[in-house]
Design an enzyme around this catalytic site. Sequence first.
Site, PDB file in Angstrom:
ATOM      1  N   SER A  25       0.834  -1.211   0.000  1.00 19.77           N
ATOM      2  CA  SER A  25       0.000   0.000   0.000  1.00 19.77           C
ATOM      3  C   SER A  25       0.864   1.254   0.000  1.00 19.77           C
ATOM      4  O   SER A  25       0.609   2.210  -0.736  1.00 19.77           O
ATOM      5  CB  SER A  25      -0.896   0.027   1.242  1.00 19.77           C
ATOM      6  OG  SER A  25      -1.822  -1.011   1.185  1.00 19.77           O
ATOM      7  N   ARG A  29       1.534   4.284  -3.028  1.00 13.26           N
ATOM      8  CA  ARG A  29       1.284   5.697  -2.692  1.00 13.26           C
ATOM      9  C   ARG A  29       2.556   6.526  -2.823  1.00 13.26           C
ATOM     10  O   ARG A  29       2.507   7.712  -3.154  1.00 13.26           O
ATOM     11  CB  ARG A  29       0.697   5.788  -1.277  1.00 13.26           C
ATOM     12  CG  ARG A  29      -0.774   5.312  -1.222  1.00 13.26           C
ATOM     13  CD  ARG A  29      -1.174   4.915   0.187  1.00 13.26           C
ATOM     14  NE  ARG A  29      -2.593   4.633   0.360  1.00 13.26           N
ATOM     15  CZ  ARG A  29      -3.189   3.468   0.068  1.00 13.26           C
ATOM     16  NH1 ARG A  29      -2.487   2.463  -0.454  1.00 13.26           N
ATOM     17  NH2 ARG A  29      -4.489   3.300   0.292  1.00 13.26           N
ATOM     18  N   SER A 176     -13.669   0.865   3.000  1.00 10.24           N
ATOM     19  CA  SER A 176     -12.665   0.589   1.963  1.00 10.24           C
ATOM     20  C   SER A 176     -11.657   1.721   1.870  1.00 10.24           C
ATOM     21  O   SER A 176     -12.001   2.860   1.550  1.00 10.24           O
ATOM     22  CB  SER A 176     -13.354   0.417   0.603  1.00 10.24           C
ATOM     23  OG  SER A 176     -12.388   0.530  -0.434  1.00 10.24           O
ATOM     24  N   GLN A 178      -9.418   1.898  -0.348  1.00 12.88           N
ATOM     25  CA  GLN A 178      -9.223   2.258  -1.759  1.00 12.88           C
ATOM     26  C   GLN A 178     -10.237   3.314  -2.184  1.00 12.88           C
ATOM     27  O   GLN A 178      -9.901   4.268  -2.882  1.00 12.88           O
ATOM     28  CB  GLN A 178      -9.333   1.026  -2.644  1.00 12.88           C
ATOM     29  CG  GLN A 178      -8.160   0.071  -2.433  1.00 12.88           C
ATOM     30  CD  GLN A 178      -8.248  -1.173  -3.286  1.00 12.88           C
ATOM     31  OE1 GLN A 178      -9.203  -1.369  -4.023  1.00 12.88           O
ATOM     32  NE2 GLN A 178      -7.236  -2.019  -3.185  1.00 12.88           N
ATOM     33  N   ASP A 327      -6.687  -8.272   4.276  1.00 14.18           N
ATOM     34  CA  ASP A 327      -5.889  -9.053   3.321  1.00 14.18           C
ATOM     35  C   ASP A 327      -5.314 -10.330   3.935  1.00 14.18           C
ATOM     36  O   ASP A 327      -4.695 -11.128   3.229  1.00 14.18           O
ATOM     37  CB  ASP A 327      -4.737  -8.189   2.785  1.00 14.18           C
ATOM     38  CG  ASP A 327      -5.248  -7.071   1.891  1.00 14.18           C
ATOM     39  OD1 ASP A 327      -6.351  -7.213   1.328  1.00 14.18           O
ATOM     40  OD2 ASP A 327      -4.545  -6.049   1.763  1.00 14.18           O
ATOM     41  N   ARG A 399      -2.338 -14.444  -2.520  1.00 13.44           N
ATOM     42  CA  ARG A 399      -2.452 -14.752  -1.085  1.00 13.44           C
ATOM     43  C   ARG A 399      -3.032 -16.159  -0.841  1.00 13.44           C
ATOM     44  O   ARG A 399      -2.780 -16.758   0.195  1.00 13.44           O
ATOM     45  CB  ARG A 399      -3.267 -13.677  -0.377  1.00 13.44           C
ATOM     46  CG  ARG A 399      -2.607 -12.301  -0.479  1.00 13.44           C
ATOM     47  CD  ARG A 399      -3.050 -11.348   0.608  1.00 13.44           C
ATOM     48  NE  ARG A 399      -2.781  -9.968   0.230  1.00 13.44           N
ATOM     49  CZ  ARG A 399      -1.594  -9.359   0.332  1.00 13.44           C
ATOM     50  NH1 ARG A 399      -0.552 -10.010   0.806  1.00 13.44           N
ATOM     51  NH2 ARG A 399      -1.439  -8.100  -0.033  1.00 13.44           N
TER      52      ARG A 399
HETATM   53  C1  S3P Z   1      -5.676  -1.412   0.002  1.00 16.29           C
HETATM   54  C2  S3P Z   1      -6.935  -1.472   0.549  1.00 16.29           C
HETATM   55  C3  S3P Z   1      -7.679  -2.739   0.728  1.00 16.29           C
HETATM   56  C4  S3P Z   1      -6.777  -3.954   0.568  1.00 16.29           C
HETATM   57  C5  S3P Z   1      -5.846  -3.828  -0.605  1.00 16.29           C
HETATM   58  C6  S3P Z   1      -4.947  -2.608  -0.432  1.00 16.29           C
HETATM   59  C7  S3P Z   1      -5.013  -0.096  -0.134  1.00 16.29           C
HETATM   60  O1  S3P Z   1      -8.704  -2.813  -0.247  1.00 16.29           O
HETATM   61  O2  S3P Z   1      -7.551  -5.118   0.445  1.00 16.29           O
HETATM   62  O3  S3P Z   1      -5.020  -4.968  -0.724  1.00 16.29           O
HETATM   63  O4  S3P Z   1      -3.789  -0.047  -0.367  1.00 16.29           O
HETATM   64  O5  S3P Z   1      -5.716   0.923  -0.005  1.00 16.29           O
HETATM   65  P1  S3P Z   1     -10.180  -2.216   0.013  1.00 16.29           P
HETATM   66  O6  S3P Z   1     -10.034  -0.769   0.185  1.00 16.29           O
HETATM   67  O7  S3P Z   1     -10.952  -2.590  -1.211  1.00 16.29           O
HETATM   68  O8  S3P Z   1     -10.676  -2.916   1.239  1.00 16.29           O
END
Ligand code: S3P
Length: 445
Positions: A25, A29, A176, A178, A327, A399
């Site tokens: 993550s 970013r 979420s 994301q 995850d 995974r």
């Molecule tokens: C992530 C958010 C999660 C996670 C993904 C990475 C991120 O997804 O499952 O592997 O880096 O923001 P969701 O936001 O869909 O839960």
Amino acid sequence: MSNTQFKTTPNGVLTGTLRVPGDKSMSHRSIMLGSLAEGVTSVKGFLNGEDCIATMNAFRNMGVEIEEKSPTELVIHGVGMHGLQEPKAELDMGNSGTAMRLLTGLLAGQSFDATMIGDESLSGRPMNRIIKPLSMMGAKIESEQGGRPPLRIRGIHGIREGHALKGIHYDLPIASAQVKSAVLLAGLFADGETSVTEPGVTRDHTERMLRGFGYDVETSGDKGQYISLKGGAKLIACDIDIPADISSAAFFMVGASIAEGSDLTLQHVGVNPTRTGVIDILKLMGADITLSNQQEVGGEPVADIRIRSAQLKGIHIPEELVPLAIDEFPVIFVAAACAEGETVLSGAEELRVKESDRIQVMADGLTSCGIDCEVQPDGIIIQGGQLTSGDIESHHDHRISMAFAIAGLRATGEILINDAANVDTSFPGFVELASAVGLGVSRVS
Ligand code: S3P
């Protein structure tokens, strides 16, 4: 796609010390914000896996110079908030939902058009969750039927700097990170304030890293569920030190817990409280996990994690921990299979729209290894038992493959894992690193 297979041999014991690759993550970013910053950003601990390379290539295709001093050290020559160039070709985000969703937020505020494509798994994943709020901000996004990729993002031509979109408040219907991040990143290019409220705490790396780049982000609520920023300000380049990914470390936390005689230390792992659900869940199951050397590095908490084997017991997983371990469930299910008694997970329907349907795919795999599972719409009930040999379809989900490699420690025979190539999306060198600390796993094709 050729079939890379992993084969496990039982009775491994995990000992020694290990540093798993950098946080996925944060790596995504770092490229995104470093590219939009003014000045030169240096990144250490970058995850050189396929997902983050897709993000790096996308920004290179939009005119950003990114030097690779080593596989894990980058120098990003930021182009400023309005310096990205129209890509000459489609941006291929590979297997990465994070790359596609966050980038859609950023692209929504540009003055040029761009199209993003993905592999078979990504092409089946839901994008309406970001299209909806971004459209409310004025973005023009076209998708395939049902909100699936490819996504075509129309530029907003003739924009005044910082005013491409309009700021909104969005109540996230799902927890979420994301979706939250896509909205906040679009908010950088919006007129006025953009804010979100999240229904449960999700990873906050976007907020932390924006602040690291000198951008004001406000959070309130005792768990930080209201987040807001104002569009039109600048990002200033900085140095980023990315810790090891707790999501990759989780495989070894479970492995060392279930393999009798294990004593393993995982070094310099990111322990941001929005990511440590796996530690809480394993501790509730009776795991012997201790943290040391706790420190803050670049605005993110980091620690060494020592795990000694322990008899685990089944639990009802508290629902509030689900987004904090989202995850890690494939390998938590392996812990449940090795625990005494029943483990119950609910409130986790999001697992069905990850790189694979992780509830069904794990249930099928565990069943083929002799474990009793009952699939629920939003979770699973797993009866602890004896893992046998098995033949696993990973559905190209990294995974799932790594979870069954760990399951091999407690199986009575070999486990064969099909379609394991995508392990390289998040954990390049998994087989070699895992073998070095005692996991019986090898690549057979
Ligand atoms: C992530 C958010 C999660 C996670 C993904 C990475 C991120 O997804 O499952 O592997 O880096 O923001 P969701 O936001 O869909 O839960």
